[in-house]
Motif scaffolding. Sequence first.
Motif, PDB file in Angstrom:
ATOM      1  N   GLN A  66       0.829  -1.206   0.000  1.00 62.10           N
ATOM      2  CA  GLN A  66       0.000   0.000   0.000  1.00 62.10           C
ATOM      3  C   GLN A  66       0.871   1.267   0.000  1.00 62.10           C
ATOM      4  OE1 GLN A  66      -3.252   0.219  -0.577  1.00 62.10           O
ATOM      5  NE2 GLN A  66      -3.254  -2.016  -0.802  1.00 62.10           N
ATOM      6  N   ILE A 119       2.025   1.840  -3.514  1.00 62.49           N
ATOM      7  CA  ILE A 119       0.929   2.343  -4.349  1.00 62.49           C
ATOM      8  C   ILE A 119       0.814   3.872  -4.188  1.00 62.49           C
ATOM      9  CG2 ILE A 119      -1.612   2.398  -4.503  1.00 62.49           C
ATOM     10  CD1 ILE A 119      -1.531  -0.686  -4.115  1.00 62.49           C
ATOM     11  N   LYS A 120       0.911   4.334  -2.926  1.00 62.14           N
ATOM     12  CA  LYS A 120       0.818   5.779  -2.648  1.00 62.14           C
ATOM     13  C   LYS A 120       2.010   6.523  -3.224  1.00 62.14           C
ATOM     14  CE  LYS A 120      -1.977   6.331   1.432  1.00 62.14           C
ATOM     15  NZ  LYS A 120      -1.656   5.131   2.260  1.00 62.14           N
ATOM     16  N   GLY A 158       1.974   6.796  -6.890  1.00 63.37           N
ATOM     17  CA  GLY A 158       0.743   7.369  -7.443  1.00 63.37           C
ATOM     18  C   GLY A 158      -0.030   6.365  -8.292  1.00 63.37           C
ATOM     19  N   LEU A 159      -0.104   5.109  -7.858  1.00 62.80           N
ATOM     20  CA  LEU A 159      -0.757   4.054  -8.631  1.00 62.80           C
ATOM     21  C   LEU A 159      -2.230   3.943  -8.238  1.00 62.80           C
ATOM     22  CD1 LEU A 159       2.083   1.386  -8.173  1.00 62.80           C
ATOM     23  CD2 LEU A 159       1.703   2.843 -10.189  1.00 62.80           C
ATOM     24  N   LYS A 160      -3.020   3.431  -9.195  1.00 63.66           N
ATOM     25  CA  LYS A 160      -4.445   3.247  -8.893  1.00 63.66           C
ATOM     26  C   LYS A 160      -4.716   1.799  -8.506  1.00 63.66           C
ATOM     27  CE  LYS A 160      -6.675   6.776 -11.790  1.00 63.66           C
ATOM     28  NZ  LYS A 160      -5.978   6.864 -13.093  1.00 63.66           N
ATOM     29  N   GLY A 161      -4.354   1.392  -7.300  1.00 64.28           N
ATOM     30  CA  GLY A 161      -4.694   0.061  -6.818  1.00 64.28           C
ATOM     31  C   GLY A 161      -3.694  -1.020  -7.196  1.00 64.28           C
ATOM     32  N   ALA A 168      -2.584  -1.809 -10.908  1.00 66.01           N
ATOM     33  CA  ALA A 168      -1.521  -0.914 -11.376  1.00 66.01           C
ATOM     34  C   ALA A 168      -0.191  -1.277 -10.725  1.00 66.01           C
ATOM     35  CB  ALA A 168      -1.895   0.541 -11.070  1.00 66.01           C
ATOM     36  N   GLY A 171      -2.720  -2.606 -17.799  1.00 62.76           N
ATOM     37  CA  GLY A 171      -1.999  -1.502 -17.169  1.00 62.76           C
ATOM     38  C   GLY A 171      -0.872  -0.939 -18.024  1.00 62.76           C
TER      39      GLY A 171
END
Length: 509
Positions: free
Chosen positions: A94, A97-98, A101-104, A107, A136
Amino acid sequence: MGHNDLVVPEIEMPAHVSSAVAAYPELSCFGEPIGVPSGGVWPITDIYCAGKESTFEFLENVLLEVMEVFPSPYIHVGGDEATRTNWEKCEDCQHRIKKEGLKGTAALQSYFIQRMERFLSDHGRTLIGWDEILEGGLPSGATVMSWRGIQGGWEASERGHDVIMTPGTVYLNQYQGDPDHEPLAFGGYVPLNQVYAFDPVVDSMSVNQKQHILGSQANLWSEYITDGKESEYMLFPRLVALSEALWSPREQKDWKRFSNIVPRLFERLDAMGVNYAKSAYAVTAQSELEQDRKIRVSLHNELYGSEIRYVLDDGALSTESPQYTNPIPLEETATVRAGVFKLGKMVGDTLVKEFRFHKAVGKTVEYSPIYNDRYQGNGQGTLTNVLRGSKNFHDGQWLAWLEKNPTVTIDLENLSEISSVTVGSMENQGSGIYFPTKVEVLLSKDGRDFKKVAEWRREHRPNGNVALANFLVSFTPQQARWIKVEVTNLSHPPTGGSCFVFLDELIVE
Ligand code: ACM
Ligand code: ZN
């Protein structure tokens, strides 16, 4: 190094890595120890953690070693069948991901593969991955293996990727003959003529797309393969058919000619000591239920112009037996035996198929809930058509329900004396198919008031094999017109995931 001796290694990621995670639990999200059961594991949730930098360091070191051993310009990194539930819950995943800047998690998987692609291309190699790697986005340098049909290959070639087409037709771990006569295999049916007919280039592709189709790959996954001899059995003669199909100009492909050289091909394989399948000489039976409860049995052999002979019931099969020309009508229980003859001798196995008639044959059936749209058999009549399913669960004789408990109601049209219902079912736990745990039979004279007359139960037990079974539910003979059969699905196996329950016939006597 020529193309003839190019070995392309496949190092799977982020899934299909149970053995790596079992040896190095720290490569997974939670670092918990796992076992490595033999055979298939489904779904695949124990995958590499995509958050920890140490995962990438490990994989880059593995790939450096692999590149030292294999001069192949291509390195396959898998990429298929990852279930990302751990990534959803993992702090490290997680966090990445942050940060990126990924969408879930989808990604995040794309990030994972793109990062490996950069690493490989920095070392002068080309990444190959299964078609999931398209999801993706991917640098155009990567080559895609299209395995979930040809759609992925279609899209990839349109986006400028090179493509290797490897759909189900070239999965040689599937049956090549009637499963009753074959060693246990993955459920699916790809006989010799289907493999021969395969063409990785699709007519409707653009010239540009066609230029990106490198060819095809046959796959032999080994969950059900016991040794080298059985591998040969699954590969030959289908691999010969595929080679001719892929390496001949289209206009020279000719099934009639290929059929005629099969006897000589088998002599050559004999001389080479190869353990090949003679399934192309087997007779397969198809049958349809017609009006008035009659069925017509058609016999087939895939080779061009075969001579098929048959007998009913106990007759001996010989060159004197009737030659098959037209579908055989049956209106009562009978056993058909058939074989392929060449120059006065039978060349393959004898097909033996029983067609068992019973009181519900051809009667109207209702389903609640309706069966799964992937397994619709012959529609509503599937369970009362005399025809039995095989261990190939795609053979068109099976109805299936995922997690749900089917209730099947049969209208016999008249009051009849009934004393049993036999439930035909299949188990293939590796494919998520489990025997029912309970069957209840209810009877009615008016179609409204149903009375339960019998119940049958079975404990779930782990089973690594594929099994067919008839479960007999018997009771005191009694008069009824409507029969309700309530089947209980195990629904959720102890190993996780969801259960299918599969039915092929309800034999009412
Ligand atoms: C595959 O068969 N999972 C690529
Ligand atoms: Zn993680």
